[in-house]
Enzyme design. Sequence first.
Site, PDB file in Angstrom:
ATOM      1  N   GLN A 162       7.912  51.854 -29.068  1.00  0.00           N
ATOM      2  CA  GLN A 162       7.866  51.943 -27.618  1.00  0.00           C
ATOM      3  C   GLN A 162       8.815  53.026 -27.121  1.00  0.00           C
ATOM      4  O   GLN A 162       8.488  53.812 -26.224  1.00  0.00           O
ATOM      5  CB  GLN A 162       8.248  50.588 -27.004  1.00  0.00           C
ATOM      6  CG  GLN A 162       7.982  50.513 -25.532  1.00  0.00           C
ATOM      7  CD  GLN A 162       6.528  50.794 -25.221  1.00  0.00           C
ATOM      8  OE1 GLN A 162       5.632  50.183 -25.812  1.00  0.00           O
ATOM      9  NE2 GLN A 162       6.272  51.735 -24.353  1.00  0.00           N
TER      10      GLN A 162
ATOM     11  N   ASP B 272      -2.500  49.389 -29.431  1.00  0.00           N
ATOM     12  CA  ASP B 272      -2.491  50.722 -28.818  1.00  0.00           C
ATOM     13  C   ASP B 272      -3.698  51.541 -29.268  1.00  0.00           C
ATOM     14  O   ASP B 272      -4.166  52.411 -28.532  1.00  0.00           O
ATOM     15  CB  ASP B 272      -1.221  51.484 -29.220  1.00  0.00           C
ATOM     16  CG  ASP B 272       0.005  50.999 -28.475  1.00  0.00           C
ATOM     17  OD1 ASP B 272      -0.158  50.319 -27.450  1.00  0.00           O
ATOM     18  OD2 ASP B 272       1.130  51.294 -28.924  1.00  0.00           O
TER      19      ASP B 272
ATOM     20  N   GLU C  60       4.822  44.701 -20.087  1.00  0.00           N
ATOM     21  CA  GLU C  60       3.503  45.275 -20.394  1.00  0.00           C
ATOM     22  C   GLU C  60       3.025  44.769 -21.771  1.00  0.00           C
ATOM     23  O   GLU C  60       1.927  44.257 -21.911  1.00  0.00           O
ATOM     24  CB  GLU C  60       3.625  46.805 -20.413  1.00  0.00           C
ATOM     25  CG  GLU C  60       2.319  47.536 -20.708  1.00  0.00           C
ATOM     26  CD  GLU C  60       2.545  49.022 -20.965  1.00  0.00           C
ATOM     27  OE1 GLU C  60       3.714  49.438 -21.155  1.00  0.00           O
ATOM     28  OE2 GLU C  60       1.544  49.766 -20.997  1.00  0.00           O
ATOM     29  N   HIS C  61       3.878  44.932 -22.784  1.00  0.00           N
ATOM     30  CA  HIS C  61       3.577  44.434 -24.137  1.00  0.00           C
ATOM     31  C   HIS C  61       4.585  43.352 -24.500  1.00  0.00           C
ATOM     32  O   HIS C  61       5.792  43.559 -24.332  1.00  0.00           O
ATOM     33  CB  HIS C  61       3.704  45.549 -25.176  1.00  0.00           C
ATOM     34  CG  HIS C  61       2.860  46.755 -24.903  1.00  0.00           C
ATOM     35  ND1 HIS C  61       3.365  47.878 -24.291  1.00  0.00           N
ATOM     36  CD2 HIS C  61       1.550  47.011 -25.150  1.00  0.00           C
ATOM     37  CE1 HIS C  61       2.394  48.779 -24.177  1.00  0.00           C
ATOM     38  NE2 HIS C  61       1.285  48.289 -24.676  1.00  0.00           N
TER      39      HIS C  61
ATOM     40  N   HIS D 210     -23.149  33.687  15.615  1.00  0.00           N
ATOM     41  CA  HIS D 210     -23.217  33.162  14.247  1.00  0.00           C
ATOM     42  C   HIS D 210     -23.998  31.841  14.233  1.00  0.00           C
ATOM     43  O   HIS D 210     -24.780  31.571  13.326  1.00  0.00           O
ATOM     44  CB  HIS D 210     -21.802  32.917  13.697  1.00  0.00           C
ATOM     45  CG  HIS D 210     -21.120  34.146  13.209  1.00  0.00           C
ATOM     46  ND1 HIS D 210     -20.758  35.188  14.029  1.00  0.00           N
ATOM     47  CD2 HIS D 210     -20.715  34.517  11.968  1.00  0.00           C
ATOM     48  CE1 HIS D 210     -20.167  36.127  13.324  1.00  0.00           C
ATOM     49  NE2 HIS D 210     -20.120  35.751  12.069  1.00  0.00           N
TER      50      HIS D 210
ATOM     51  N   HIS E  89       7.902  56.767 -26.716  1.00  0.00           N
ATOM     52  CA  HIS E  89       6.984  57.238 -25.666  1.00  0.00           C
ATOM     53  C   HIS E  89       7.680  58.186 -24.698  1.00  0.00           C
ATOM     54  O   HIS E  89       7.070  59.095 -24.162  1.00  0.00           O
ATOM     55  CB  HIS E  89       6.383  56.068 -24.890  1.00  0.00           C
ATOM     56  CG  HIS E  89       5.135  55.540 -25.508  1.00  0.00           C
ATOM     57  ND1 HIS E  89       4.031  56.310 -25.711  1.00  0.00           N
ATOM     58  CD2 HIS E  89       4.822  54.321 -25.991  1.00  0.00           C
ATOM     59  CE1 HIS E  89       3.084  55.583 -26.278  1.00  0.00           C
ATOM     60  NE2 HIS E  89       3.539  54.368 -26.468  1.00  0.00           N
TER      61      HIS E  89
END
Lengths: 436, 436
Positions: B267, B368, B334-335, B427, B270
């Site tokens: 991670q 991934d 996220e993960h 209506h 990145h």
Amino acid sequence: MSTFNFPFSTILVKTIKYPNIAGVEQLLARPAQNLDSLREPTLAVLRDVCSNGDDALRKYTLQFDRVDLADFKVSAAEFDAAEEMLCSDLKQAILLAAGNIRKFHSAQKEHAQKIETMPGVLCWRKSVGIERVGLYIPGGSAPLFSTVLMLGIPAKIAGCRQITLCTPPDKQGNIHPAILYAARQVGLTDLYRVGGIQAIGAMAFGTKSIPKVDKIFGPGNAYVTAAKQLVSNMGVAIDMPAGPSEVMVLADEIANPQFVAADLLSQAEHGPDSQVVLVTTHEPLISQVEQAIEEQLRALPRADLANKSLTDSQILLVKNDDEMLAVANIYAPEHLIISTENAEQMAEGVINAGSVFIGNYSPESAGDYASGTNHALPTAGYARSFSGVSVDSFVRKITFQKLSQEGIRNIGATVAQMADNEGLQAHRNAVTFRIK
Amino acid sequence: MSTFNFPFSTILVKTIKYPNIAGVEQLLARPAQNLDSLREPTLAVLRDVCSNGDDALRKYTLQFDRVDLADFKVSAAEFDAAEEMLCSDLKQAILLAAGNIRKFHSAQKEHAQKIETMPGVLCWRKSVGIERVGLYIPGGSAPLFSTVLMLGIPAKIAGCRQITLCTPPDKQGNIHPAILYAARQVGLTDLYRVGGIQAIGAMAFGTKSIPKVDKIFGPGNAYVTAAKQLVSNMGVAIDMPAGPSEVMVLADEIANPQFVAADLLSQAEHGPDSQVVLVTTHEPLISQVEQAIEEQLRALPRADLANKSLTDSQILLVKNDDEMLAVANIYAPEHLIISTENAEQMAEGVINAGSVFIGNYSPESAGDYASGTNHALPTAGYARSFSGVSVDSFVRKITFQKLSQEGIRNIGATVAQMADNEGLQAHRNAVTFRIK
């Protein structure tokens, strides 16, 4: 009878005969809703609520709703009183509608399905309710208890743990009993008498009285819309962008002019900016519908609103069914009523719409209230990219995977190869170390 | 070997022992991503693209990508050349990954289920692909051909008719062959060599070369993120708000320090703002993981990026499994990798996460690239309210209803009652006229 003075004789709505389909997008362009001018005043209120919490809520409630509140939360005693006060016919109607809405939305629950994409590689996804959601129910001319059902029922089915509802109080600080009754039937207990920008701010940031939420749902005026748009850029999700409500009716010779007129008017009465469009292949229908509109309009209490919206509306006469369908898909209406001979077949071809009403006995108002479908739908052409509210709107679909040693061996070389070629050596290592 | 000079000896990551769980949200607060300063420069480029179309694209491509392009669209000959150029190992890897992703996502297709909520009241919903979608694939240090699969495959399964892909060219005006190969395998043919804000603007407004789309997907740098946020307020939908990538690992005594270190580093590599958090109940694991990180880091080509992100990362030592799970749900990563004895049981309790990786053989990099789940996932705590990309992201679920005469009679009194009480007489009429 309305005392409204009709500024028209027979022709109510602009009629366009046999337009070029390529020009329909332009022809039916909605008036631009520019929220830019609301940005600064809305931000000012949001910032105040963020900094000063309940004090700011009290201040704006006094300013906008003309009532000085000691406490925002609706008490159990108020729920009891509402239940006692409400007439039993309306209670029964709410219960029946809630039952249908619950039945339709319960089928939207997704059940986890485990998929072995390769031997030893097991993947699945699971729907998990958003923990904290906020529902906004506007005040104004009508108490929208139906929207309480439309948002509260899917939130409950989704399993949201904390459901907050904000709605503006009247000048006595009260909430309409039908809203309280509908909320209690749905299982909502955390109701707060706060409206407008300040309610959106309270749910977005949290105050001492009102808890922070992760996603905000519900309709509102331009300020509420602007506030939702602003907080959606500050870490809180929202249901969808909002615009004026709209209906498109596709009709041929089997359509009933009285029904068509009633459907157009039931959209038009929502407000002066409602969008109403009739598309037909059957020329005689136009004057019949216009006449029916005029007759029905005279008896409507909200005739002034309806008439204002009708003057901006349009009737299109087109050559054939294909053109009718093409116009619908170009316009992407929130509500699409298909009153044609081959209505079901035509419905199959609908690509862009929020909700579709098929045949002569499916008025929009059925879906607005009680058939079971949701009435929180994308407007302003957003049907091209957004769905209406459903159980999906209240969940996250979390993915899971479990690889066995066999699984990582089966997939390892592929991951390593791809990671290498994306220049991500550590991604490669995470696999190769496990295969060694 | 990297020539990077390590500014640390043994302790790499800030370790916090037995924090108060109530304070974890504060403790793990992500650095604020403030896009406000990018608003004006980003708007300027968007406005230019809106007004000047291809000319503006050409100008910014020269300015930012350093290449003067005559034509943006990738030709069939270029696809052919890419296929010829690419090594067969990588081609095979892409095909295998695509197969798994297709298998997992195909199961997400929803089939219409007709529900009779009352006799004569038939309701259903149907998934219809968004007609025109735009996929953005960033350039930069790595050619993200994996993201082509992750966005292109669900778009195809959803049945989107027009799928546009934009990605920045290199200084020679070329696109990496792996991106072209992946695109062709997925069935994408409309690729344009345009990147950055100008690509988002082109897809949002349309130019002579690049068609307008209804929804834009894909990752990107801060300018791309700002551009997506801005156009999302101008009528174009986007997949989700974006932030730096992140992983949280929950680990106990059964975890393998080498694997944990590799996952954290995969991670961290990145980028310098990647978020990496280890939560453990097993104190000895901390120094073991730190040592493994140090060893692995020395061999990484992207060691400088990874190290920068590690210095902002944290290790939390907590008391028990319940605290581990609570920290994960508060952080909403996220993960989420769960390397514990009872990993599967713990996964059942996950409420807030993008994607969950269970056990010692399920590294993030499997998901991934190739296990089948999607890697476009909510960051920055948005896992509390957003799902990752799936087939759902590429469809609208349109509701339909067909009432028979019996149906409208069954539901009519309820609709009339509710419409009356919301003050919407038209209506009511839409129903009562049909019952008469």
